[in-house]
Write an enzyme that holds these catalytic residues in place. Structure first.
Site, PDB file in Angstrom:
ATOM      1  N   CYS A 157       0.848  -1.199   0.000  1.00  0.00           N
ATOM      2  CA  CYS A 157       0.000   0.000   0.000  1.00  0.00           C
ATOM      3  C   CYS A 157       0.887   1.254   0.000  1.00  0.00           C
ATOM      4  O   CYS A 157       1.861   1.332   0.757  1.00  0.00           O
ATOM      5  CB  CYS A 157      -0.890   0.000   1.236  1.00  0.00           C
ATOM      6  SG  CYS A 157      -1.826   1.538   1.379  1.00  0.00           S
ATOM      7  N   GLU A 188       3.446  -6.100   8.396  1.00  0.00           N
ATOM      8  CA  GLU A 188       3.782  -4.687   8.132  1.00  0.00           C
ATOM      9  C   GLU A 188       4.961  -4.252   9.004  1.00  0.00           C
ATOM     10  O   GLU A 188       5.847  -3.504   8.557  1.00  0.00           O
ATOM     11  CB  GLU A 188       2.567  -3.784   8.387  1.00  0.00           C
ATOM     12  CG  GLU A 188       2.874  -2.336   8.029  1.00  0.00           C
ATOM     13  CD  GLU A 188       1.759  -1.369   8.392  1.00  0.00           C
ATOM     14  OE1 GLU A 188       0.570  -1.750   8.290  1.00  0.00           O
ATOM     15  OE2 GLU A 188       2.078  -0.237   8.785  1.00  0.00           O
TER      16      GLU A 188
END
Ligand code: SF4
Length: 365
Positions: free
Chosen positions: A137, A167
């Protein structure tokens, strides 16, 4: 403000922007007139897919269209079983590490998940001569850049996040070993050992609880008044908006349902937010059969939202199930309208994305 209204189908496909707020002008999918004393559903908006998740899934779908099956995906493209199984049925093959890709398929594309990857992963892909498409993203990439900027300026980096989340692994993997320290809680912030005298900067995981993170930052600032914040907020717009809508909808609900997978950080945070905001009980559900139907009473007020990786088609399934059992008066708890839309990479822009390509997640086709 809770707005009385009706739920509407919101297929999310380009070229529409990523708006997840049901519009009052849309054709109602549920009856406006409801029998007296029926269950009330407070439906949050925004909910469900964010722009980063939408983009990551589109990358896999478009890669399958352009290059054919198999397309390999490193880690779950987004943390949702339904999404993963839907893509598997179309020819995606999910692996945890690049060495699981058979040598005879080295020419097939491999997609990196929306959560981001350590720098070692694209380096490894290049060493293996793999063709990779990075679906990280853009808002996670922004955090990577913020962390690298701190480090470039000579600061030791504190990453606020959850150990083991991909992440967090990806963000820590942007920096040389020993230059970043993970901080999970306020207690960590108050006690964790850091290189003595080093200037400090912090960043956060994008999908944390806004309130918990504010507490951790407060504790860090108390201990290290000179600690530098990132240039912009690291918690992303989608996380903040979904938590805001849940905060508004949850007070007074007898049950609050969050559609999402147990490994979805932002979905789990929504359950916590609902509980703190006054839901008598909040829970994560992956499908309608996960609802404890025997305990749900007619006439209850039920909150409903979905994590950023949860498809709208499951929200619709749950609405249908509640309507079938109890009748449904649907109120909208709308706090924001989202228009973010992250384009896919140049390599895939020559492939047309039809509504039918995403109908397995968005419904409506
Ligand atoms: S939750 Fe936020 S950071 Fe994560 S994919 Fe969505 S927009 Fe990007």
């Amino acid at each position: 403000m809770v707005v009385a209204g009706v739920a509407a189908r919101r297929p999310l496909t380009p070229p529409q922007p990523n708006r997840h707020v049901p519009l009052m002008s849309e054709r109602p999918a549920f009856p406006v007139e409801a029998p007296a004393a029926t269950t009330t559903i407070r439906l949050c908006g925004p909910r469900g897919f964010c722009a980063g998740v939408d983009r990551a899934i589109q990358i896999v779908v478009l890669a399958l269209k352009k290059y054919g099956a198999p397309v390999y995906v490193r880690h779950e493209i987004v943390h949702n079983r339904y999404v993963v199984e839907g893509l598997e049925a179309r020819g995606a093959v999910f692996v945890e590490e690049l060495d699981e890709i058979p040598p005879e398929h080295a020419h097939c594309p491999v997609v990196f998940s929306a959560h981001g990857v350590p720098k070692s992963v694209p380096a490894d892909a290049a060493a293996r001569n793999l063709f990779y498409l990075d679906a990280t993203c853009p808002l996670v990439s922004k955090v990577h850049k913020q962390a690298m900027r701190h480090q470039r300026l000579g600061r030791h980096v504190l990453l606020i996040g959850h150990a083991g989340h991909p992440e967090v692994i990806g963000t820590m993997g942007q920096l040389p070993e020993g230059t970043v320290t993970l901080v999970e809680t306020e207690e960590d912030a108050a006690t964790i050992a850091l290189p003595p005298g080093a200037p400090l900067g912090f960043v956060t995981q994008t999908t944390l609880s806004v309130e918990d993170t504010a507490g951790v930052i407060r504790a860090l600032r108390l201990r290290f008044p000179d600690i530098q914040a990132p240039a912009a907020e690291s918690i992303c717009y989608a996380t903040t908006n979904r938590q805001d809508a849940v905060k508004q909808a949850a007070p007074g609900t007898d049950l609050f349902l969050v559609v999402g997978s147990p490994n979805s950080s932002n979905s789990r945070r929504l359950v916590e937010v609902a509980e703190r905001a006054g839901a008598a009980r909040a829970m994560l559900v992956q499908r309608s059969e996960d609802i404890p139907w025997g305990e749900v009473q007619p006439g209850w007020t039920i909150g409903l939202s979905a994590g950023a990786s949860a498809p709208e088609i499951i929200v619709e399934e749950i609405l249908e199930a509640l309507r079938a059992r109890f009748g449904a008066r649907v109120e909208l708890a709308v706090t924001a309208e989202e228009t973010e839309n992250f384009p896919v990479m140049r390599d895939l822009r020559d492939v047309a994305l039809e509504a039918a390509d995403m109908a397995f997640l968005n419904g409506g086709a």
